[in-house]
Design an enzyme around this catalytic site. Sequence first.
Site, PDB file in Angstrom:
ATOM      1  N   ILE A 260       5.579 -10.101 -15.108  1.00 50.58           N
ATOM      2  CA  ILE A 260       5.288  -8.673 -15.156  1.00 50.58           C
ATOM      3  C   ILE A 260       6.541  -8.000 -15.689  1.00 50.58           C
ATOM      4  O   ILE A 260       7.663  -8.320 -15.254  1.00 50.58           O
ATOM      5  CB  ILE A 260       4.873  -8.116 -13.772  1.00 50.58           C
ATOM      6  CG1 ILE A 260       4.606  -6.596 -13.857  1.00 50.58           C
ATOM      7  CG2 ILE A 260       5.885  -8.433 -12.690  1.00 50.58           C
ATOM      8  CD1 ILE A 260       4.020  -6.004 -12.582  1.00 50.58           C
ATOM      9  N   SER A 261       6.372  -7.123 -16.645  1.00 49.51           N
ATOM     10  CA  SER A 261       7.525  -6.475 -17.288  1.00 49.51           C
ATOM     11  C   SER A 261       8.302  -5.619 -16.297  1.00 49.51           C
ATOM     12  O   SER A 261       7.792  -5.205 -15.252  1.00 49.51           O
ATOM     13  CB  SER A 261       7.057  -5.596 -18.446  1.00 49.51           C
ATOM     14  OG  SER A 261       6.503  -6.364 -19.480  1.00 49.51           O
ATOM     15  N   ALA A 262       9.552  -5.340 -16.651  1.00 47.44           N
ATOM     16  CA  ALA A 262      10.376  -4.444 -15.851  1.00 47.44           C
ATOM     17  C   ALA A 262       9.790  -3.031 -15.872  1.00 47.44           C
ATOM     18  O   ALA A 262       9.168  -2.621 -16.858  1.00 47.44           O
ATOM     19  CB  ALA A 262      11.800  -4.421 -16.408  1.00 47.44           C
TER      20      ALA A 262
ATOM     21  N   ARG B  41       3.538  -0.070  -7.803  1.00 47.36           N
ATOM     22  CA  ARG B  41       3.911  -1.361  -8.386  1.00 47.36           C
ATOM     23  C   ARG B  41       3.966  -2.466  -7.317  1.00 47.36           C
ATOM     24  O   ARG B  41       3.730  -3.643  -7.610  1.00 47.36           O
ATOM     25  CB  ARG B  41       5.260  -1.222  -9.094  1.00 47.36           C
ATOM     26  CG  ARG B  41       5.762  -2.509  -9.769  1.00 47.36           C
ATOM     27  CD  ARG B  41       7.085  -2.234 -10.465  1.00 47.36           C
ATOM     28  NE  ARG B  41       7.796  -3.457 -10.810  1.00 47.36           N
ATOM     29  CZ  ARG B  41       7.685  -4.099 -11.970  1.00 47.36           C
ATOM     30  NH1 ARG B  41       6.872  -3.630 -12.889  1.00 47.36           N
ATOM     31  NH2 ARG B  41       8.393  -5.193 -12.198  1.00 47.36           N
TER      32      ARG B  41
END
Length: 229
Positions: A64-66, A40
């Site tokens: 950007i999502s968790a 990530r």
Amino acid sequence: MEQYWSGNAVNQNKGMVENLQRSGIIQSRKVAEVMETIDRGLFVPNGTPPYVDSPMVIGYNATISAPHMHATCLQLLEENLQPGMHALDVGSGTGYLTACFAMMVGPQGRAVGVEHIPELVSSSIENIQKSAAASLLKDGSLSVHSGDGRQGWPEFAPYDAIHVGAAAKEIPQPLIDQLKPGGRMVIPVGVLFQDLQVVDKNSDGSVSIRTETSVRYVPLTSKEAQLQG
């Protein structure tokens, strides 16, 4: 959106994945493997703590999502991300989840990202080129395109798996049309209050929809509306 850990304790990608496993978010070995393989840290802006369980701003009024949301979506789609299958990532942003999809469907499959901000398309391709999915980008089984994701990407349809990374007021019909019988779509739906909906297409073409959890995403909208914020 629940945050499962915070701070600087998680400073490595593997530690992030192990935390998600301990939290019970990741229950599949395959999902753990792919999230360990795709770092990530290669997909967040410089200076941003990549392994904190929180969404991150990536510019252009996008996020950007968790990590726990990426893990949740990969878990929900795992059976539809088998080798050789086709996957579509709408609002592909930094390219992280598209790269995860590509690793799961492999070189005989097809992973397609669609993002309507051209600058994000360019930067996501650069991110992927640094990652373990680089060879899949090179051989063409992984691609990222500039376009209105609400229209899907008909060229490689039908899709076994569709993920939508922004909240729609209602499920776009083109995405339902491009979902393969037996396929599954995961999409946040709603305006102020949003639900992560799981859409399964049955063999007769009808769809079954259920709610997985409450979520908070940026809206799925036009390029112009997004840039205006």
